[in-house]
Write a protein that holds these residues in place. Structure first.
Motif, mmCIF file in Angstrom:
data_model
loop_
_atom_site.group_PDB
_atom_site.id
_atom_site.type_symbol
_atom_site.label_atom_id
_atom_site.label_comp_id
_atom_site.label_asym_id
_atom_site.label_seq_id
_atom_site.Cartn_x
_atom_site.Cartn_y
_atom_site.Cartn_z
ATOM 1 N N MET A 153 0.937 -1.230 0.038
ATOM 2 C CA MET A 153 -0.024 0.014 -0.121
ATOM 3 C C MET A 153 0.990 1.256 0.131
ATOM 4 O O MET A 153 1.982 1.488 0.698
ATOM 5 C CB MET A 153 -0.829 0.078 1.379
ATOM 6 N N TRP A 187 1.194 7.269 1.175
ATOM 7 C CA TRP A 187 0.329 8.427 1.204
ATOM 8 C C TRP A 187 -0.949 7.762 1.721
ATOM 9 O O TRP A 187 -1.665 8.608 2.529
ATOM 10 C CB TRP A 187 0.402 9.134 -0.029
ATOM 11 N N GLN A 188 -1.370 6.864 1.115
ATOM 12 C CA GLN A 188 -2.497 6.244 1.514
ATOM 13 C C GLN A 188 -2.785 5.899 2.996
ATOM 14 O O GLN A 188 -3.748 6.301 3.711
ATOM 15 C CB GLN A 188 -3.134 4.927 0.661
#
Length: 131
Positions: free
Chosen positions: A46, A49-50
């Protein structure tokens, strides 16, 4: 892939990241660090930033969990490659970033994370040079 950044100043990176409220890694991850981690682990993770955005409503606990999961994958990879420790781990990352906060734990955890990553990259460089 030849890894160039096998010796990062992890303590200082953690220190800078803490005092910029995580924005330092928001800038550093897309500049190649995320691709390096994905390459070393052998799968796409992932994007940071997420995890950071999910961290805002969770009081930034989620990015610590995200980093802890990657730390645990790095530990398993280092152990599988026969690299001597100490290695990073989920527990090391999580505990130093939460309970160790008054002792600059964020910097200690980040140092161990990048130390393990650097050892893996150096070993991958060495084994690629032998082939």
């Amino acid at each position: 892939m030849q890894y160039k950044h096998t010796h990062r100043p992890g303590f200082w990176l953690g220190f800078i990241d803490f005092f910029t409220a995580g924005l330092y890694f928001m800038a550093a991850m897309p500049l190649g660090l995320q691709a390096e981690i994905d390459s070393v682990l052998g799968h796409k993770t992932m994007p940071y930033w997420q995890a950071y955005l999910i961290g805002i409503p969770t009081l930034f606990i989620y990015p610590i969990i995200w980093m802890g999961r990657i730390a645990d994958e790095l530990r398993r990879k280092a152990e599988a490659m026969g690299i001597k420790g100490p290695h990073t781990s989920f527990r090391h990352m999580f505990c130093w970033n939460t309970l160790g906060l008054p002792l600059l734990g964020f910097a200690v955890a980040t140092h161990r994370f990048f130390d393990t990553l650097g050892k893996i990259e150096a070993e991958l460089n060495r084994s690629a040079a032998q082939q």
